[in-house]
Design an enzyme around this catalytic site. Sequence first.
Site, PDB file in Angstrom:
ATOM      1  N   ASN A 231       0.815  -1.222   0.000  1.00 49.72           N
ATOM      2  CA  ASN A 231       0.000   0.000   0.000  1.00 49.72           C
ATOM      3  C   ASN A 231       0.848   1.271   0.000  1.00 49.72           C
ATOM      4  O   ASN A 231       0.431   2.304  -0.513  1.00 49.72           O
ATOM      5  CB  ASN A 231      -0.981   0.014   1.166  1.00 49.72           C
ATOM      6  CG  ASN A 231      -0.312  -0.146   2.501  1.00 49.72           C
ATOM      7  OD1 ASN A 231       0.419  -1.125   2.715  1.00 49.72           O
ATOM      8  ND2 ASN A 231      -0.523   0.787   3.416  1.00 49.72           N
ATOM      9  N   HIS A 316       0.890  -8.669  -0.325  1.00 52.72           N
ATOM     10  CA  HIS A 316       1.182  -7.720   0.751  1.00 52.72           C
ATOM     11  C   HIS A 316       0.224  -7.869   1.938  1.00 52.72           C
ATOM     12  O   HIS A 316       0.640  -8.002   3.073  1.00 52.72           O
ATOM     13  CB  HIS A 316       1.168  -6.285   0.233  1.00 52.72           C
ATOM     14  CG  HIS A 316       1.606  -5.315   1.283  1.00 52.72           C
ATOM     15  ND1 HIS A 316       2.871  -5.347   1.840  1.00 52.72           N
ATOM     16  CD2 HIS A 316       0.946  -4.318   1.919  1.00 52.72           C
ATOM     17  CE1 HIS A 316       2.971  -4.405   2.758  1.00 52.72           C
ATOM     18  NE2 HIS A 316       1.812  -3.767   2.837  1.00 52.72           N
ATOM     19  N   HIS A 326      -4.505  -3.940  10.965  1.00 52.78           N
ATOM     20  CA  HIS A 326      -4.920  -4.357   9.615  1.00 52.78           C
ATOM     21  C   HIS A 326      -5.772  -5.634   9.620  1.00 52.78           C
ATOM     22  O   HIS A 326      -5.808  -6.366   8.634  1.00 52.78           O
ATOM     23  CB  HIS A 326      -3.705  -4.566   8.708  1.00 52.78           C
ATOM     24  CG  HIS A 326      -2.843  -3.346   8.565  1.00 52.78           C
ATOM     25  ND1 HIS A 326      -3.334  -2.137   8.142  1.00 52.78           N
ATOM     26  CD2 HIS A 326      -1.518  -3.153   8.791  1.00 52.78           C
ATOM     27  CE1 HIS A 326      -2.340  -1.257   8.109  1.00 52.78           C
ATOM     28  NE2 HIS A 326      -1.247  -1.844   8.491  1.00 52.78           N
ATOM     29  N   VAL A 354       1.315  -6.150   8.192  1.00 50.22           N
ATOM     30  CA  VAL A 354       1.258  -6.090   9.654  1.00 50.22           C
ATOM     31  C   VAL A 354       2.687  -6.097  10.183  1.00 50.22           C
ATOM     32  O   VAL A 354       3.466  -6.983   9.847  1.00 50.22           O
ATOM     33  CB  VAL A 354       0.481  -7.301  10.206  1.00 50.22           C
ATOM     34  CG1 VAL A 354       0.468  -7.260  11.729  1.00 50.22           C
ATOM     35  CG2 VAL A 354      -0.920  -7.321   9.648  1.00 50.22           C
ATOM     36  N   HIS A 355       3.002  -5.115  11.012  1.00 47.49           N
ATOM     37  CA  HIS A 355       4.390  -4.967  11.453  1.00 47.49           C
ATOM     38  C   HIS A 355       4.674  -5.870  12.645  1.00 47.49           C
ATOM     39  O   HIS A 355       5.094  -5.424  13.721  1.00 47.49           O
ATOM     40  CB  HIS A 355       4.688  -3.501  11.766  1.00 47.49           C
ATOM     41  CG  HIS A 355       4.586  -2.634  10.547  1.00 47.49           C
ATOM     42  ND1 HIS A 355       4.586  -1.274  10.572  1.00 47.49           N
ATOM     43  CD2 HIS A 355       4.474  -2.974   9.224  1.00 47.49           C
ATOM     44  CE1 HIS A 355       4.479  -0.793   9.341  1.00 47.49           C
ATOM     45  NE2 HIS A 355       4.401  -1.805   8.521  1.00 47.49           N
TER      46      HIS A 355
HETATM   47 FE   FE2 Z   1       1.432  -2.182   4.242  1.00 45.44          FE
END
Ligand code: FE2
Length: 467
Positions: A231, A316, A326, A354-355
């Site tokens: 994104n 992604h 997310h 997602v981090h």
């Molecule tokens: Fe992203």
Amino acid sequence: MGISIASFLLPLALVLNLVSVCNGGTTSAFVRNVQKGVNMSLDSDVFAVPSGYNAPQQVHITQGDLVGKEVIVSWVTEDEPGSIAVRYWSTDNSKQKKLAKGKIVTYRFFNYSSGFIHHTTIRNLEYNTKYYYEVGLGNTTRQFWFITPPEIGPDVPYTFGLIGDLGQSFDSNRTLSHYELNPRKGQTVLFVGDLSYSDNFPNHDNVRWDTWGRFVERSTAYQPWIWTVGNHEIDFAPEIGETKPFKPYSHRYHTPYKASQSTSPFWYSIRRASAHIIVLASYSGYGKYTPQYQWLEQELPKVNRTETPWLIVLMHSPWYNSNNQHYMEGETMRVMYEPWFVKYKVDVVYAGHVHAYERTERVSNIAYNVVNGICTPIKDQSAPVYITIGDGGNLGGMETNMTEPQPEYSAFREASFGHAIFDIKNRTHAHYSWHRNQDGYSVEADSHWFFNRFWHPVDDSTAHVFH
Ligand SMILES: [Fe+2]
């Protein structure tokens, strides 16, 4: 005696109680620094412009064809266009230096004008060979090298690195160093989207695309990175007149999409060693009748598991993610394509976004038909393992906030920064490991032996209760 029985029963009761509320797999107790990270400043040494007039910078390579005999070399010059040629030679034949010529593109974004972005494809390379190459011919010339993959075959070992959502923070730099120093030695990076995060800066400051390119050059110039669009590559900013999505990304990062009959650089496939890799686009149309849908429908039957046993998909936005960050954003694509992934027995799906880090069991959720109410993931040995590896190091904050209880499909999850390695041994076995930035380089914070879904479809789930 009574006291000793009580002292035995109480801990037992506590353990039983824990088991009864713990539905899913493991939520790691390790907690990273939850404060928001910090971007590296513009004068950081990793962003330094190479010295010399018109010196090539932001050098990066990726696979240029379907089978690994071509390489796309890309770089940027700032002072003038300079030579479009790449000079290259193999270590076996260093006296015979060849030239490949490409093209130059430029773009403008609001008040930013890009440098001269070069893309040159080197063709007809030998397999499993080290090549040196030079760019910047006629001005400041810089030399790099890469090693081509072995010829495609079912038992060819190959080691892929997995990195996602890298950004340009101090944590990003730690992740890249950790990957470079991992003794398992990844040979190609499968990158699952969100590169520079330039859109987080005022007016999508495209100078941050340039700094990111210089930051990662120490890896991207020497081994291919296989690009997935995220994104943060959209760069859609109508408020400043920028209405063409993916403009900076698509000028800077090329993919060999035409080789797999794709009509868009954002979805395509490559074959490399013993793997068939399908790259999907979470932010392009994927509904029925769309170009991406039609391409994937044609692509999946072409996968030849006798030549490339390992079927890997990159995207992604994850389909299975139990982090509140997310949550469910990948759900609409899952509804469209999951039945195909089960039918064609995809081995593993890697996503970012997602981090944090998460690995699932093999599950599917494809029985729902609006009226039957069957909408719970079930154990399915024809389904892929889903891995979320969006923990490359971009600025985080909320990713320790996970859905509770941990869903049954979730085998392991942790909100740390890191990278992963998918180490293919032969047609039946691949060793997977996840490496947390805070650990030593050889430490595997999570690991899993993958059994190939076509050649060895034996239950390889993690040993915890799952119905
Ligand atoms: Fe992203």
